[in-house]
Design an enzyme around this catalytic site. Structure first.
Site, PDB file in Angstrom:
ATOM      1  CG  HIS A 240      47.617  62.746  81.464  1.00  0.00           C
ATOM      2  ND1 HIS A 240      47.447  63.589  80.904  1.00  0.00           N
ATOM      3  CD2 HIS A 240      48.570  63.517  82.498  1.00  0.00           C
ATOM      4  CE1 HIS A 240      48.461  64.034  81.264  1.00  0.00           C
ATOM      5  NE2 HIS A 240      48.878  63.905  81.624  1.00  0.00           N
ATOM      6  CE  LYS A 331      55.088  62.527  88.942  1.00  0.00           C
ATOM      7  NZ  LYS A 331      55.274  62.419  87.671  1.00  0.00           N
TER       8      LYS A 331
HETATM    9  C1  BG6 Z   1      51.853  65.565  82.711  1.00  0.00           C
HETATM   10  C2  BG6 Z   1      52.673  64.968  84.746  1.00  0.00           C
HETATM   11  O1  BG6 Z   1      51.025  65.840  82.167  1.00  0.00           O
HETATM   12  O2  BG6 Z   1      53.023  63.979  82.148  1.00  0.00           O
HETATM   13  C3  BG6 Z   1      53.603  64.394  84.814  1.00  0.00           C
HETATM   14  O3  BG6 Z   1      52.617  66.385  84.898  1.00  0.00           O
HETATM   15  C4  BG6 Z   1      53.842  62.816  84.342  1.00  0.00           C
HETATM   16  O4  BG6 Z   1      53.431  64.393  86.203  1.00  0.00           O
HETATM   17  C5  BG6 Z   1      53.580  63.192  82.684  1.00  0.00           C
HETATM   18  O5  BG6 Z   1      55.263  62.230  84.819  1.00  0.00           O
HETATM   19  C6  BG6 Z   1      53.712  61.657  82.049  1.00  0.00           C
HETATM   20  O6  BG6 Z   1      53.502  61.600  81.187  1.00  0.00           O
HETATM   21  P1  BG6 Z   1      54.440  59.760  80.668  1.00  0.00           P
HETATM   22  O7  BG6 Z   1      54.038  60.916  78.715  1.00  0.00           O
HETATM   23  O8  BG6 Z   1      55.630  60.561  80.274  1.00  0.00           O
HETATM   24  O9  BG6 Z   1      53.109  58.955  80.976  1.00  0.00           O
END
Ligand code: BG6
Length: 483
Positions: A240, A331
Site C-alpha cells: 500500500h 497499528k
Molecule cells: C490491509 C492490511 O491490506 O489493509 C491490514 O492487511 C490493514 O492490516 C488494512 O488494516 C488497511 O486498509 P484500510 O482500507 O482500512 O486503510
C-alpha cells in the site's frame, strides 16, 4: 462535466472463498451496490465457490443475512436484494482435488467474460489456477483476480508469478492492492496530471520532503497469527505505501492506460535506494489496561515483529534526488488517518523579519477519513502592528465540494467492476510486485538477521521515540497524527 460510465459486459464471476469474511464483508456488498445503481448487466452471474457443502438455496440464505448486515442499502431495497440473489449460484469445490470442477464447468456459460476471483489464502492460488487450466476453463476472455499477500518475499512472489503464468497470460492476471481502488488515491493522479499548477513545482528543486502516513487505531486483534509472520513492512509498506509513493513520485505516463501507468510506477520502484539501517524505526504496541499488547494479540510473547514502521526512502532519479520520502504506518496509533503531505522548500530569502507563524507551505492529500486536499499557506495576520505572518489552510473536502457525488464507492466495488471491464490500470503487474519485494527483502533481512527487537510504544501515541528522532535528525518533524 460528467463523463459516461464504461458499460460492464455480460459475465460469470466465480468467487472462490465465497463463504469467507472478505467475500461477505466487501465483495458481495460491492457487487450488490453496483447492481443497485444499475451497473451490473442483466446477464451478470455470480457463482460462489468454496469447500462447504451448501445447496445454492442455503448459500443464498446465508448471503441474504450478510448483505443485510454489511450492505446498509439492502434493508431499504428488499425487492432488489431478491433480484440480486437470483443471480447467485453456488458450487462446492475442492481446490486441491477433483470434486466440484465438472459442476462448475456446467454452470458457466460460453461467450461471456469469466472472472475467477480468488478470495482465498495464497497457498491456494496456484492449485486453483491449475484446476481451472485442467478443466479447460481458462479461455482467452477469462481473468483471474488474486488478493494480497502476493508472496512473502521475492522468491515466493516469483514462484507465484510463474505458477499463475502457466495458466493465464499477464493481461489476464489482476493482482489487487485495494489502496489503488480508493477514490482519493486515484485523485493523486488527477491532481498531478489534470492540473498544470503543480507539475512545475513537483521536483526536488521545490519540494523539501514528502511524508506518507497510514495510521490505524485498531490493533491486530483476530489476525495476530497472520500478522506476526508479516509485520508492518510486509503487510503495508511493500504494497500500500509503496503504491502511494509510486503515484506521488512517478513521471506523467503518456496515457491513462494500464501499461503506461504501470511502466512509470515500476521505474520509481527501481529507482529506490537501499534503506540504510539508521534510516528506519520499528515499533510494537504495548498493552494498556483493558487493551492487550501486540505480543498478546499475536500469541507470541517473544515476537520481534513490528506493528509500526517509519523509514526514510530516497528516490534516486533526476526529479527526486535530494528530496527524501518519509513513510510511516502502524497499528494502535492515536488516530485513523492516511495522508500524503508534500512539504515545499522555504523561499530562498525572507524579506520579513524572522517571526513565528510562518511554516513551510505544504500540500496535504487526505486519503481517509474526511477525504480532501489542503494547501497550507502563509499570509499576513490581519490588523495593525506590523507585518506578522500566520499559517492558514486552503481547505477542500470532497464531500463539501462535490456534495452527493462525493459519495465514494468502496475500493472493492470499483476494482471488481474494473476486472469485469478488463481494465488493469489499478492492478499491480507481476514485475511491479517483484521489484517491490526486491527492494523490501534486504531491509527485512537486515533486522531478521540481527533479531533486532522493535521499540515499544504506547497505544494511542504516534509510535516509538525513534520515529521522531528519524525526522529530528534531519531537522524536520512529522505532521501530527490526529489532534
Ligand atoms: C490491509 C492490511 O491490506 O489493509 C491490514 O492487511 C490493514 O492490516 C488494512 O488494516 C488497511 O486498509 P484500510 O482500507 O482500512 O486503510
Amino acid at each position: 462535466m460528467a463523463s459516461c460510465v464504461i458499460p460492464v459486459p455480460p459475465f460469470d464471476m466465480i468467487l472462490f472463498g465465497a463463504t469467507g469474511d472478505l467475500a461477505h464483508r466487501k465483495i458481495f456488498p460491492g457487487l450488490f451496490h453496483r447492481f443497485l445503481v444499475g451497473q451490473m448487466p442483466p446477464e451478470g452471474r455470480i457463482i460462489g465457490a468454496a469447500r462447504s457443502e451448501f445447496s445454492a438455496e442455503q448459500f443464498r440464505a446465508t448471503l441474504r443475512k450478510s448483505l443485510l448486515e454489511f450492505a446498509p442499502s439492502a434493508t431499504k431495497n428488499k425487492a432488489k436484494l431478491d433480484a440480486f440473489l437470483a443471480l447467485v449460484e453456488y458450487v462446492s469445490v475442492d481446490a486441491k482435488g477433483p470434486r466440484g470442477w465438472d459442476k462448475l464447468a456446467d454452470l458457466m456459460r460460453p461467450d461471456v467474460v469469466r472472472a475467477f476471483y480468488l478470495s482465498v489464502g495464497p497457498s491456494l492460488f496456484a492449485p486453483i489456477a491449475e484446476q481451472l487450466r485442467m478443466a479447460k476453463l481458462t479461455t482467452p476472455d477469462a481473468r483471474i483476480v488474486v488478493e494480497k499477500p502476493f508472496g512473502h518475499d521475492l522468491a515466493s512472489a516469483r514462484a507465484l508469478n510463474a505458477e499463475l503464468g502457466r495458466c493465464f497470460g499477464e493481461d489476464q492476471i489482476y493482482r489487487i492492492d485495494h489502496y489503488l481502488g480508493k477514490e482519493t488515491v486515484q485523485n493523486v493522479m488527477a491532481l498531478r496530471f489534470a492540473n498544470a499548477l503543480f507539475e512545475p513545482l513537483w521536483n526536488s528543486q521545490h519540494i523539501d520532503h514528502v511524508q506518507i502516513t497510514v495510521a490505524e487505531k485498531l490493533g491486530v486483534n483476530g489476525r495476530g497469527e497472520y500478522y506476526d509472520r508479516s509485520g508492518a513492512m510486509r503487510d503495508m509498506v511493500q504494497n500500500h505505501l509503496m503504491q502511494l509513493l509510486c503515484l506521488t513520485a512517478m513521471e506523467p505516463p503518456s496515457r491513462f492506460e494500464p501499461n503506461a501507468v504501470r511502466d512509470e510506477k515500476l521505474k520509481v520502484i527501481r529507482s529506490l535506494d537501499p534503506v540504510q539501517p539508521g534510516d528506519f524505526a520499528r515499533g510494537q504496541y504495548r498493552g494498556d489496561g483493558d487493551q492487550g499488547s501486540y505480543t498478546e494479540h499475536a500469541k507470541n510473547p517473544d515476537s520481534t515483529t513490528e506493528s509500526f514502521i517509519a523509514m526514510k526512502v530516497e528516490v534516486s532519479n533526476w526529479r527526486w534526488a535530494g528530496t527524501p520520502f518519509y513513510l510511516r504506518t502502524g497499528k494502535r496509533l492515536r488516530a485513523h488517518l492516511s495522508e500524503i503531505a508534500i512539504v515545499f522548500r522555504d523561499p530562498p530569502h525572507s524579506i520579513f523579519p524572522d517571526g513565528e507563524g510562518r511554516r513551510s507551505n505544504a500540500l496535504i492529500i487526505r486519503l481517509q477519513p474526511n477525504e480532501g486536499i489542503t494547501l497550507r499557506m502563509t499570509i499576513k495576520e490581519p490588523g495593525p502592528g506590523g507585518m506578522r505572518l500566520t499559517d492558514v489552510p486552503l481547505d477542500m473536502t470532497f464531500a463539501e465540494a462535490l456534495g452527493q457525488n462525493a459519495e465514494s464507492a468502496d475500493a472493492y466495488e470499483r476494482l471488481v467492476m474494473d476486472v469485469l471491464r478488463g481494465d488493469q490500470t489499478l492492478f499491480m503487474r507481476g514485475d511491479e510486485v517483484e521489484a517491490a519485494w526486491e527492494w523490501a527483502d534486504p531491509i527485512i533481512k537486515s533486522w531478521e538477521d540481527t533479531g533486532q527487537k522493535p521499540a515499544l510504544y504506547d497505544t494511542g501515541s504516534s509510535g516509538p521515540e525513534d520515529s521522531l528522532m528519524l525526522m529530528h535528525r534531519d531537522g524536520r518533524r512529522w505532521r501530527e497524527i490526529g489532534s
